[in-house]
Design a protein around this motif. Structure first.
Motif, mmCIF file in Angstrom:
data_model
loop_
_atom_site.group_PDB
_atom_site.id
_atom_site.type_symbol
_atom_site.label_atom_id
_atom_site.label_comp_id
_atom_site.label_asym_id
_atom_site.label_seq_id
_atom_site.Cartn_x
_atom_site.Cartn_y
_atom_site.Cartn_z
ATOM 1 N N GLY A 205 0.869 -1.182 0.000
ATOM 2 C CA GLY A 205 0.000 0.000 0.000
ATOM 3 C C GLY A 205 0.896 1.219 0.000
ATOM 4 O O GLY A 205 2.008 1.171 -0.526
ATOM 5 N N ASN A 206 0.439 2.313 0.603
ATOM 6 C CA ASN A 206 1.318 3.464 0.787
ATOM 7 C C ASN A 206 2.525 3.067 1.615
ATOM 8 O O ASN A 206 3.647 3.438 1.341
ATOM 9 C CB ASN A 206 0.559 4.570 1.495
ATOM 10 N N GLY A 207 2.241 2.319 2.695
ATOM 11 C CA GLY A 207 3.287 1.614 3.419
ATOM 12 C C GLY A 207 3.367 0.227 2.807
ATOM 13 O O GLY A 207 2.346 -0.300 2.373
ATOM 14 N N ASN A 277 3.586 9.976 -4.868
ATOM 15 C CA ASN A 277 3.735 8.774 -4.046
ATOM 16 C C ASN A 277 2.688 7.732 -4.429
ATOM 17 O O ASN A 277 2.650 6.646 -3.875
ATOM 18 C CB ASN A 277 3.563 9.124 -2.565
ATOM 19 N N ASP A 278 1.816 8.083 -5.339
ATOM 20 C CA ASP A 278 0.632 7.275 -5.621
ATOM 21 C C ASP A 278 0.863 6.392 -6.849
ATOM 22 O O ASP A 278 1.154 6.890 -7.940
ATOM 23 C CB ASP A 278 -0.545 8.229 -5.865
ATOM 24 N N MET A 279 0.727 5.076 -6.664
ATOM 25 C CA MET A 279 1.042 4.144 -7.750
ATOM 26 C C MET A 279 0.151 4.355 -8.967
ATOM 27 O O MET A 279 0.612 4.256 -10.101
ATOM 28 C CB MET A 279 0.925 2.702 -7.229
ATOM 29 N N ARG A 280 -1.132 4.679 -8.721
ATOM 30 C CA ARG A 280 -2.022 4.906 -9.868
ATOM 31 C C ARG A 280 -1.507 6.044 -10.746
ATOM 32 O O ARG A 280 -1.493 5.955 -11.963
ATOM 33 C CB ARG A 280 -3.437 5.277 -9.387
ATOM 34 N N GLU A 283 1.553 4.866 -12.662
ATOM 35 C CA GLU A 283 1.226 3.961 -13.771
ATOM 36 C C GLU A 283 0.714 4.746 -14.974
ATOM 37 O O GLU A 283 0.954 4.370 -16.120
ATOM 38 C CB GLU A 283 0.172 2.933 -13.329
ATOM 39 N N GLY A 322 -3.277 -5.069 0.349
ATOM 40 C CA GLY A 322 -2.978 -3.625 0.382
ATOM 41 C C GLY A 322 -3.467 -2.976 -0.916
ATOM 42 O O GLY A 322 -3.782 -3.684 -1.898
ATOM 43 N N GLY A 323 -3.536 -1.657 -0.939
ATOM 44 C CA GLY A 323 -4.104 -0.930 -2.079
ATOM 45 C C GLY A 323 -3.485 -1.310 -3.413
ATOM 46 O O GLY A 323 -4.192 -1.518 -4.409
ATOM 47 N N ILE A 324 -2.156 -1.428 -3.471
ATOM 48 C CA ILE A 324 -1.482 -1.804 -4.727
ATOM 49 C C ILE A 324 -1.662 -3.298 -4.981
ATOM 50 O O ILE A 324 -2.031 -3.732 -6.073
ATOM 51 C CB ILE A 324 0.024 -1.441 -4.666
ATOM 52 N N ASN A 327 -5.218 -4.156 -6.107
ATOM 53 C CA ASN A 327 -5.798 -3.491 -7.280
ATOM 54 C C ASN A 327 -4.927 -3.411 -8.523
ATOM 55 O O ASN A 327 -5.449 -3.249 -9.618
ATOM 56 C CB ASN A 327 -6.199 -2.052 -6.916
ATOM 57 N N SER A 328 -3.619 -3.463 -8.364
ATOM 58 C CA SER A 328 -2.781 -3.215 -9.541
ATOM 59 C C SER A 328 -2.365 -4.512 -10.225
ATOM 60 O O SER A 328 -1.431 -5.192 -9.800
ATOM 61 C CB SER A 328 -1.531 -2.405 -9.169
HETATM 62 P P1 ADP Z 1 -2.305 2.839 3.065
HETATM 63 O O1 ADP Z 1 -0.993 2.155 3.266
HETATM 64 O O2 ADP Z 1 -2.251 4.317 3.246
HETATM 65 O O3 ADP Z 1 -3.486 2.151 3.741
HETATM 66 P P2 ADP Z 1 -3.472 1.735 0.652
HETATM 67 O O4 ADP Z 1 -3.371 0.327 1.117
HETATM 68 O O5 ADP Z 1 -4.831 2.323 0.499
HETATM 69 O O6 ADP Z 1 -2.573 2.709 1.494
HETATM 70 O O7 ADP Z 1 -2.728 1.819 -0.767
HETATM 71 C C1 ADP Z 1 -2.583 3.011 -1.449
HETATM 72 C C2 ADP Z 1 -1.831 2.724 -2.745
HETATM 73 O O8 ADP Z 1 -2.601 1.816 -3.546
HETATM 74 C C3 ADP Z 1 -1.605 3.972 -3.590
HETATM 75 O O9 ADP Z 1 -0.286 3.968 -4.100
HETATM 76 C C4 ADP Z 1 -2.602 3.778 -4.714
HETATM 77 O O10 ADP Z 1 -2.203 4.405 -5.898
HETATM 78 C C5 ADP Z 1 -2.575 2.280 -4.877
HETATM 79 N N1 ADP Z 1 -3.724 1.825 -5.654
HETATM 80 C C6 ADP Z 1 -5.028 1.790 -5.315
HETATM 81 N N2 ADP Z 1 -5.786 1.367 -6.355
HETATM 82 C C7 ADP Z 1 -4.932 1.124 -7.399
HETATM 83 C C8 ADP Z 1 -5.070 0.666 -8.741
HETATM 84 N N3 ADP Z 1 -6.259 0.374 -9.235
HETATM 85 N N4 ADP Z 1 -3.960 0.538 -9.483
HETATM 86 C C9 ADP Z 1 -2.743 0.840 -8.986
HETATM 87 N N5 ADP Z 1 -2.534 1.264 -7.719
HETATM 88 C C10 ADP Z 1 -3.599 1.413 -6.932
#
Ligand code: ADP
Length: 394
Positions: A205-207, A277-280, A283, A322-324, A327-328
């Protein structure tokens, strides 16, 4: 009576909250108080994700934000009874390998640990103090990011420094434990045969970190003394030669707080891309630097999957969360691309669909996507503290 438990994750100027019923995995409400202070905002959502109306209120303190949230929730659940409050606390040190109901003695111990996590622990503890004020007499339960890792073998718990440092607490604690705890439990229901084996979990994720599980227990983590080590993250550097720190201090005259700001807030994907810092965003960016930031992230992930598997003598499953990780498809596919030697082979269609199992049928190692749920782990601990037994499966 609507019996419920509240989960809180307090940052310096934010407060994430979730209200869970006495049973079940679906929260009655979730919320975020942001920019707590004169500019504070509060957003609440119901179980279906629909916004819940919030009356204007005092959002200048964490206590005020909590009271405002509960006031708005009482408009929907007039007979709401908050039985206990569970808190995410980053550091439980060496003493806590499980959640603990907070009393004065525990609070003093946790405050002492602020030296190990100065950017997070003080805010987590402010959250506990604020909730104690907002809910007098209600048990406050601290749930630690470090607890799940407390039974690492000694070799995964130390740095090769003189032993006195280990004795005073300079150890590899590991973090994201609430997430790994959830995944280990969920795997026990989704894939019990794999849960008993050697599983590498990638919380991206972010972390970001990874954890090696054997029979559902943490054996190794890429994170160490602080949440800086291991994988590069949104704004954190990940693995760094300590010689770089000596150079920054000796040659560049940087102060500890400047170095802290550099390593926690200006590095990682943001530092390498110079963009985000955001993977989206990276990308989609298409710049050389964004591409290189992704390349480095992927390369470190590949390397650490190998390291984690080595720590448990092999790999039966790789789990992305985690977010990445959830979802990625691009990042998952790229990480797995060079792991064929470990029996990892991703099915492109399953990967594109974010399916639960994304490995191909013939692959030796199962690759899975399992959404994490740290709040539910905290809610379960808050329930357990007041004797509410869990009935749900996962
Ligand atoms: P945190 O550690 O703050 O809880 P998250 O688990 O929500 O963070 O993850 C956030 C990360 O996930 C960001 O870098 C965001 O861009 C990435 N992310 C979320 N959805 C997608 C996606 N569809 N494709 C690529 N990266 C994604």
């Amino acid at each position: 009576m609507t019996d419920a438990v509240l989960t809180l994750n307090a940052g310096s100027s934010s407060l994430k909250l979730a209200l869970y019923p006495a049973q079940g995995a679906v929260p009655l409400a979730t919320g975020l108080a942001d920019r707590i202070g004169p500019e504070g905002t509060l957003k609440l959502k119901g179980p279906d994700g629909a916004p819940i109306a919030v009356a204007p209120d005092d959002l200048t303190t964490h206590t005020g934000a909590m009271q405002a949230a509960i006031k708005s929730l009482r408009a929907i659940y007039p007979d709401l009874a908050v039985l206990s409050v569970g808190h995410r606390v980053v550091h439980g040190g060496n003493a806590f390998s499980a959640p603990v109901t907070v009393n004065n003695e525990v609070l003093i111990h946790l405050a002492d640990l602020s030296a190990f996590a100065p950017l997070h622990q003080p805010h987590n503890l402010s959250g506990i103090r604020a909730a104690t004020e907002a809910f007098p007499g209600v048990p406050q339960v601290a749930c630690f990011d470090t607890a799940f890792h407390r039974n690492h073998p000694w070799v995964n718990d130390v740095f090769a420094l003189p032993r006195a440092f280990y004795d005073e607490g300079v150890r590899r604690y590991g973090f994201h434990g609430l997430s790994y705890d959830y995944i280990a439990g969920a795997l026990g229901h989704i894939a019990p045969h794999l849960a008993k084996g050697r599983v590498v979990v990638a919380h991206l994720g972010n972390g970001a970190s990874m954890c090696a599980l054997q029979d559902g227990r943490s054996i190794a983590s890429t994170m160490g003394f602080s949440a800086l080590e291991g994988l590069p993250m949104g704004t954190r550097c990940g693995q760094l030669d300590p010689g770089v720190l000596l150079y920054l201090m000796d040659q560049k005259g940087m102060t500890p707080s400047q170095i802290s700001d550099l390593l926690y807030k200006q590095s990682g994907l943001l530092g390498l891309s110079g963009l985000s810092n955001d993977m989206r965003t990276l990308e989609a960016a298409g710049t050389v630097e964004a591409g290189q930031a992704i390349d480095y992230f992927v390369a470190r992930c590949q390397r650490e999957v190998g390291a984690m598997a080595a720590s448990v003598g092999g790999i039966d499953a790789l789990v992305f969360t985690g977010g990445i990780g959830e979802n990625s498809r691009l990042i998952r596919a790229r990480i797995c691309e060079r792991l064929g030697w470990m029996g990892i082979e991703v099915d492109p269609t399953r990967n594109a669909e974010n399916a639960q199992v994304i490995s191909s049928d013939q692959a030796r190692t199962t690759v899975m996507v399992v959404p994490t749920n740290e709040e539910l782990v905290i809610a379960r601990a808050a329930r357990a503290a007041v004797g509410l037994a869990e009935q749900e499966a996962a």
